[in-house]
Design a protein around this motif. Structure first.
Motif, mmCIF file in Angstrom:
data_model
loop_
_atom_site.group_PDB
_atom_site.id
_atom_site.type_symbol
_atom_site.label_atom_id
_atom_site.label_comp_id
_atom_site.label_asym_id
_atom_site.label_seq_id
_atom_site.Cartn_x
_atom_site.Cartn_y
_atom_site.Cartn_z
ATOM 1 N N ALA A 182 0.836 -1.204 0.000
ATOM 2 C CA ALA A 182 0.000 0.000 0.000
ATOM 3 C C ALA A 182 0.874 1.259 0.000
ATOM 4 N N GLU A 183 1.913 1.257 0.828
ATOM 5 C CA GLU A 183 2.812 2.408 0.896
ATOM 6 C C GLU A 183 3.579 2.585 -0.414
ATOM 7 N N ARG A 184 4.022 1.481 -0.997
ATOM 8 C CA ARG A 184 4.767 1.557 -2.249
ATOM 9 C C ARG A 184 3.914 2.160 -3.364
ATOM 10 N N VAL A 185 2.658 1.716 -3.443
ATOM 11 C CA VAL A 185 1.772 2.235 -4.495
ATOM 12 C C VAL A 185 1.521 3.724 -4.273
ATOM 13 N N ARG A 186 1.194 4.104 -3.027
ATOM 14 C CA ARG A 186 0.902 5.506 -2.721
ATOM 15 C C ARG A 186 2.122 6.392 -2.992
ATOM 16 N N ASN A 187 3.306 5.963 -2.505
ATOM 17 C CA ASN A 187 4.512 6.769 -2.697
ATOM 18 C C ASN A 187 4.878 6.914 -4.172
ATOM 19 N N ALA A 188 4.796 5.826 -4.928
ATOM 20 C CA ALA A 188 5.139 5.875 -6.353
ATOM 21 C C ALA A 188 4.160 6.763 -7.110
ATOM 22 N N ARG A 189 2.878 6.680 -6.760
ATOM 23 C CA ARG A 189 1.871 7.514 -7.423
ATOM 24 C C ARG A 189 2.125 8.983 -7.122
ATOM 25 N N GLU B 196 4.988 10.391 -6.224
ATOM 26 C CA GLU B 196 6.241 10.818 -6.862
ATOM 27 C C GLU B 196 6.015 11.177 -8.329
ATOM 28 N N LYS B 197 5.139 10.436 -8.987
ATOM 29 C CA LYS B 197 4.847 10.710 -10.400
ATOM 30 C C LYS B 197 3.861 11.861 -10.563
ATOM 31 N N GLY B 198 3.272 12.318 -9.444
ATOM 32 C CA GLY B 198 2.334 13.430 -9.499
ATOM 33 C C GLY B 198 1.001 13.058 -10.117
ATOM 34 N N ILE B 199 0.583 11.822 -9.917
ATOM 35 C CA ILE B 199 -0.677 11.332 -10.489
ATOM 36 C C ILE B 199 -1.718 11.256 -9.369
ATOM 37 N N SER B 200 -2.927 11.692 -9.643
ATOM 38 C CA SER B 200 -4.007 11.561 -8.666
ATOM 39 C C SER B 200 -4.542 10.125 -8.724
ATOM 40 N N GLN B 201 -5.286 9.760 -7.691
ATOM 41 C CA GLN B 201 -5.886 8.421 -7.671
ATOM 42 C C GLN B 201 -6.842 8.239 -8.849
ATOM 43 N N LYS B 202 -7.554 9.283 -9.171
ATOM 44 C CA LYS B 202 -8.504 9.211 -10.283
ATOM 45 C C LYS B 202 -7.776 8.997 -11.610
ATOM 46 N N ASP B 203 -6.673 9.732 -11.824
ATOM 47 C CA ASP B 203 -5.916 9.583 -13.063
ATOM 48 C C ASP B 203 -5.288 8.193 -13.169
ATOM 49 N N LEU B 204 -4.790 7.689 -12.044
ATOM 50 C CA LEU B 204 -4.207 6.340 -12.035
ATOM 51 C C LEU B 204 -5.271 5.302 -12.384
ATOM 52 N N ALA B 205 -6.455 5.470 -11.806
ATOM 53 C CA ALA B 205 -7.555 4.552 -12.088
ATOM 54 C C ALA B 205 -7.917 4.575 -13.577
ATOM 55 N N LEU B 206 -7.908 5.764 -14.174
ATOM 56 C CA LEU B 206 -8.212 5.880 -15.603
ATOM 57 C C LEU B 206 -7.137 5.202 -16.453
ATOM 58 N N GLN B 207 -5.862 5.367 -16.069
ATOM 59 C CA GLN B 207 -4.773 4.721 -16.814
ATOM 60 C C GLN B 207 -4.865 3.200 -16.745
ATOM 61 N N LEU B 208 -5.234 2.695 -15.564
ATOM 62 C CA LEU B 208 -5.310 1.242 -15.378
ATOM 63 C C LEU B 208 -6.640 0.666 -15.833
ATOM 64 N N LEU C 177 3.594 2.441 -12.581
ATOM 65 C CA LEU C 177 4.307 3.173 -11.531
ATOM 66 C C LEU C 177 5.793 2.839 -11.476
ATOM 67 N N GLY C 178 6.215 1.790 -12.178
ATOM 68 C CA GLY C 178 7.624 1.418 -12.185
ATOM 69 C C GLY C 178 8.099 0.882 -10.849
ATOM 70 N N ILE C 179 7.278 0.066 -10.185
ATOM 71 C CA ILE C 179 7.629 -0.503 -8.887
ATOM 72 C C ILE C 179 7.469 -2.007 -8.916
ATOM 73 N N LYS C 180 7.951 -2.684 -7.882
ATOM 74 C CA LYS C 180 7.769 -4.126 -7.718
ATOM 75 C C LYS C 180 6.903 -4.354 -6.484
ATOM 76 N N LEU C 181 5.856 -5.136 -6.628
ATOM 77 C CA LEU C 181 4.965 -5.440 -5.518
ATOM 78 C C LEU C 181 5.066 -6.891 -5.074
#
Length: 170
Positions: free
Chosen positions: A85-92, A94-106, A135-139
């Motif tokens: 959860a922290e990795r996703v939030r921090n990576a998002r 850092e990229k300056g993406i809102s939750q809504k924009d991330l949801a639209l991308q995915l 997000l360029g991360i590993k989960l």
């Protein structure tokens, strides 16, 4: 106990309803979304027309063990990290993406992103892969046992490795 539809804590007795064939225990507010079931469905009932065992007799034991139904964790390559959860939030962030924009991308709902970032929901394999890519991360951490098995499989010799094939001269 939590409502299986909205997730809120159920105050009082839960209602058992059927929504599109699924039986759920829900709160009073969500009870209106399905038809109320008076008694839970019995899964051990015999098929119509199947022979019934005589009273007092025992059912024959099956020779083959019952197979466990596969779940999403059987398909995963490793184990999901505890701080996903922290990795996703921090990576998002850092990229300056809102939750809504991330949801639209995915192409998922914004609520799903919110629950993943709160740690309330473990992402399914498909969503996890999309998150890792965007997000360029590993989960996922590869389990050490899996690496050892793969390494042993590469090192193990086969019968073909040990035999020398000589062609006969004609």
């Amino acid at each position: 106990m939590q409502c299986e539809m909205c997730g809120e804590t159920i105050r009082g007795a839960p209602k058992l309803i059927r929504v599109e064939g699924a039986e759920l225990q829900v709160c009073a507010k969500c009870g209106k979304f399905g038809t109320e079931v008076q008694q839970p469905r019995r899964t051990d009932m015999l098929r119509p027309g199947a022979p019934r065992p005589a009273p007092g007799s025992r059912a024959p034991a099956s020779s083959a063990p019952a197979q466990r139904k596969r779940d999403m964790f059987d398909y995963m390559e490793g184990e999901i990290v505890e701080d996903y959860a922290e990795r996703v939030r921090n990576a998002r962030m850092e990229k300056g993406i809102s939750q809504k924009d991330l949801a639209l991308q995915l192409m998922v709902r914004e609520l799903l992103i919110k629950k993943i970032e709160k740690g309330e929901l473990i992402p399914e394999e498909e969503v996890r892969k999309k998150l890792e890519k965007v997000l360029g991360i590993k989960l996922v951490d590869i389990v050490a046992g899996d690496d050892e098995k793969k390494a042993q499989a590469k090192i193990t010799q086969t019968l073909g490795d040990l035999t020398i094939i000589r062609k006969a001269k004609k």
